[in-house]
Design a protein around this motif. Structure first.
Motif, PDB file in Angstrom:
ATOM      1  N   TYR A 150       0.876  -1.109   0.238  1.00  0.00           N
ATOM      2  CA  TYR A 150       0.155   0.048   0.051  1.00  0.00           C
ATOM      3  C   TYR A 150       1.030   1.335  -0.018  1.00  0.00           C
ATOM      4  CZ  TYR A 150      -4.017  -2.839   1.348  1.00  0.00           C
ATOM      5  OH  TYR A 150      -5.234  -3.892   1.427  1.00  0.00           O
ATOM      6  N   TRP A 151       0.425   2.320  -0.930  1.00  0.00           N
ATOM      7  CA  TRP A 151       1.086   3.477  -0.534  1.00  0.00           C
ATOM      8  C   TRP A 151      -0.023   4.173   0.349  1.00  0.00           C
ATOM      9  CZ3 TRP A 151       5.335   6.092  -1.362  1.00  0.00           C
ATOM     10  CH2 TRP A 151       5.242   7.653  -1.063  1.00  0.00           C
TER      11      TRP A 151
ATOM     12  N   ALA B  22      -1.765  -0.791  -9.237  1.00  0.00           N
ATOM     13  CA  ALA B  22      -0.735   0.148  -9.695  1.00  0.00           C
ATOM     14  C   ALA B  22      -0.371   1.089  -8.725  1.00  0.00           C
ATOM     15  CB  ALA B  22      -1.657   1.164 -10.711  1.00  0.00           C
ATOM     16  N   PHE B  23       0.883   1.496  -8.839  1.00  0.00           N
ATOM     17  CA  PHE B  23       1.664   2.415  -7.901  1.00  0.00           C
ATOM     18  C   PHE B  23       1.641   3.699  -8.413  1.00  0.00           C
ATOM     19  CE2 PHE B  23       4.836  -1.096  -6.365  1.00  0.00           C
ATOM     20  CZ  PHE B  23       3.842  -1.824  -5.683  1.00  0.00           C
ATOM     21  N   PRO B  24       1.626   4.732  -7.705  1.00  0.00           N
ATOM     22  CA  PRO B  24       1.510   6.142  -8.140  1.00  0.00           C
ATOM     23  C   PRO B  24       3.161   6.612  -8.148  1.00  0.00           C
ATOM     24  CG  PRO B  24       1.639   5.873  -5.624  1.00  0.00           C
ATOM     25  CD  PRO B  24       1.315   4.601  -6.052  1.00  0.00           C
TER      26      PRO B  24
ATOM     27  N   PRO C  75       8.813   8.781  -5.426  1.00  0.00           N
ATOM     28  CA  PRO C  75      10.242   8.473  -5.324  1.00  0.00           C
ATOM     29  C   PRO C  75      10.683   7.557  -4.387  1.00  0.00           C
ATOM     30  CG  PRO C  75      10.216  10.952  -5.570  1.00  0.00           C
ATOM     31  CD  PRO C  75       8.857  10.437  -5.266  1.00  0.00           C
ATOM     32  N   LEU C  76       9.958   7.352  -3.252  1.00  0.00           N
ATOM     33  CA  LEU C  76      10.076   6.351  -2.333  1.00  0.00           C
ATOM     34  C   LEU C  76       9.946   4.994  -2.809  1.00  0.00           C
ATOM     35  CD1 LEU C  76      10.741   5.765   0.656  1.00  0.00           C
ATOM     36  CD2 LEU C  76       8.393   5.815   1.301  1.00  0.00           C
ATOM     37  N   ILE C  77       9.007   4.847  -3.556  1.00  0.00           N
ATOM     38  CA  ILE C  77       8.716   3.379  -4.320  1.00  0.00           C
ATOM     39  C   ILE C  77      10.039   2.845  -5.043  1.00  0.00           C
ATOM     40  CG2 ILE C  77       7.340   2.338  -5.755  1.00  0.00           C
ATOM     41  CD1 ILE C  77       4.966   3.739  -5.095  1.00  0.00           C
TER      42      ILE C  77
ATOM     43  N   ILE D 146      10.078  -5.592  -6.007  1.00  0.00           N
ATOM     44  CA  ILE D 146       9.092  -4.861  -5.566  1.00  0.00           C
ATOM     45  C   ILE D 146       8.098  -4.695  -7.016  1.00  0.00           C
ATOM     46  CG2 ILE D 146       7.989  -2.767  -4.752  1.00  0.00           C
ATOM     47  CD1 ILE D 146       9.972  -3.114  -2.369  1.00  0.00           C
ATOM     48  N   ARG D 147       6.895  -4.784  -7.133  1.00  0.00           N
ATOM     49  CA  ARG D 147       6.178  -4.606  -8.278  1.00  0.00           C
ATOM     50  C   ARG D 147       4.666  -4.437  -7.781  1.00  0.00           C
ATOM     51  NH1 ARG D 147       7.639  -9.612  -8.885  1.00  0.00           N
ATOM     52  NH2 ARG D 147       6.007 -11.160  -9.585  1.00  0.00           N
TER      53      ARG D 147
END
Length: 486
Positions: free
Chosen positions: A50-51, A357-359, A362-364, A375-376
């Motif tokens: 989770y973001w 989907a990830f936003p 930069p942290l991701i 990580i995906r």
């Protein structure tokens, strides 16, 4: 003096078979639950991230510092221990293992309390087979570890009719770890001490004096690690505390009812009054606090203090409005069909076939480089995912069912049968009410998150295994009492 050889001689083969047979129902239940977790890992790869919660935990695990946000360090310590493997899939596997272990602890303490194997096994079923737990365990979130720590602390405390100093010390440490995993555990230490103190107050003579030492051990073991963490927090961020967002959370809770014409805050707190913007739920106000904070002097700590001061004024000025909203949101737990809260949220049935989907954050990318290059976004793998999508709808503990479980635990905790009134000693009556301790913890876990922030279906899940433990003990106590009437 002769030694009792029964305690040291090995069991004959027939006895070993008998012991295994005593647990065969639970062995089947646990095996099926483990198979479900294997299917979950095959169905959704690599894990649910989770973001921004999951990535904050990962970042804190790498850099090991007390967080200034919502998440204390507890879960990140576990992620740090698993960092050398560079695998978020392993994190999900460990979470699933913790979920299974929680059920083993509940089963063990119930068998220790002389429940038959089938009854103890039934008490573990909701936590093992509810699809919500499968989803929770498959996510990089602190909740599964939190549930395990609370259950482990209760298991240690309830292993004997009255905890020893050693057991109380271990329980205190487990509760402290739970509090630095999720701060909602902080009041649990005080609650457990209060329940045990009430039990200890009715003990007689030397038993009462001996009962004080475990209480002291529990208090010390529970508070000293928290003090050490607060000291670490002060070294890193400049204030002796565990978090700097508790005031903001409570302020968000009051935004659903606050009326500044009634509260009459001083000028320095006036910017925190409702400004006409209406959010869907109390929790949503937490994320818009920054807009108000820009008009407050000082840094993060001072703004958190101001938010807390405003929230306490609002609660004292409008206590019935506060209680009304807490009761209303807590009641969402008991709806037959899960209520989206907020309206855009997926309340319970979260297994699907669409890829995540990830936003663009930069942290991701940083966590891909530093923690796990694999990580995906989570994606579904058929046909395993098809099975879970169909499974999740019937395999869900409906709100009224949880209400019934809590009611059974409550009746067993406070009800006094005719057997108790017919001359039973006070300390014997307290020994009968074994359900009181876990039921009190379950009730606190249900209400406390709503009282300090908001309702969330995820926050209800820690209640379920503890409530089942209390209900099973309550049924056992009342069954024994009824037999005594014959």
């Amino acid at each position: 003096m002769l030694t009792d050889v029964r305690s040291t001689a090995p069991h004959p083969p027939g006895r070993r078979i008998s012991v295994l047979a005593d647990h065969r129902v639970f062995a089947v239940v646990l095996s099926l639950a483990a198979a479900l977790r294997v299917v979950t890992m095959l169905a959704y790869r690599p894990a649910k991230l989770y973001w921004y919660d999951s990535f904050t935990y990962l970042d804190n695990a790498i850099h090991l510092r007390p967080s200034t946000g919502l998440h204390p360090i507890g879960y990140s310590l576990l992620l740090r221990a698993l960092w050398p493997f560079h695998s978020v899939e392993l994190l999900a596997a460990v979470n699933h293992l913790l979920g299974l272990t929680t059920a083993v602890l509940i089963y063990a303490v119930l068998r220790r309390r002389s429940l038959p194997g089938w009854a103890a096994s039934v008490a573990t079923v909701p936590g093992l087979f509810d699809a919500s737990f499968l989803r929770l365990e498959h996510a990089v979130l602190s909740d599964t570890l939190f549930i395990f720590l609370i259950t482990a602390a209760l298991t240690v405390l309830m292993w004997s009719p009255w905890p020893s100093v050693r057991a109380a010390t271990w329980a205190g440490l487990l509760l402290a770890l739970a509090a630095i995993t999720r701060t909602i555990a902080l009041p649990l230490l005080l609650l457990i001490l209060l329940v045990l103190a009430c039990r200890g107050a009715v003990r007689r003579g030397e038993r009462r004096a001996a009962g004080l030492r475990p209480l002291l051990a529990l208090a010390l073991a529970g508070t000293l690690p928290l003090a050490a963490y607060a000291g670490w927090y002060a070294e890193e961020h400049g204030r002796f505390t565990l978090t700097q967002v508790d005031g903001i959370s409570l302020w968000a809770r009051t935004m659903t009812f606050a009326d500044c014409s009634v509260i009459e805050p001083p000028p320095e707190l006036a910017p925190l009054c409702p400004n006409g913007v209406v959010e869907d739920t109390a929790g949503e106000y937490y994320w818009v606090f920054g807009e108000r904070a820009d008009r407050l002097p000082g840094g993060a700590f001072e703004r958190n203090d101001a938010a807390r001061a405003f929230a306490l004024r609002a609660i004292l000025a409008q206590p019935f409005d506060y209680l009304r909203d807490v009761v209303h949101d807590t009641a969402l737990t008991f709806a037959w069909t899960p209520v989206p809260h907020p309206t855009w949220a997926v309340p319970a049935f979260g297994f699907g076939l669409d890829a995540d989907a990830f936003p663009d954050e930069p942290l991701i990318g940083k966590m891909k480089r530093e923690y796990d290059s694999g990580i995906r976004p989570q994606h579904a793998v058929r046909p395993y995912a098809d099975f879970l999508v169909a499974y999740q709808h019937p395999a869900y503990l409906r709100g009224p069912m949880l209400g019934a479980i809590l009611l059974v635990g409550a009746l067993g905790s406070v009800g006094v049968t005719r057997v108790a009134r017919r001359g039973r000693r006070a300390d014997d009556r307290w020994e009968r009410r074994a359900a009181l301790l876990p039921w009190s913890v379950a009730a606190a876990l249900l209400v406390a998150p709503v009282a300090v922030l908001d309702f969330d279906h995820r926050y209800v899940l820690p209640v379920i295994p503890i409530a089942c433990l209390a209900a099973a003990l309550a049924v056992q106590d009342e069954t024994r009492a009824l037999r005594g009437l014959r």
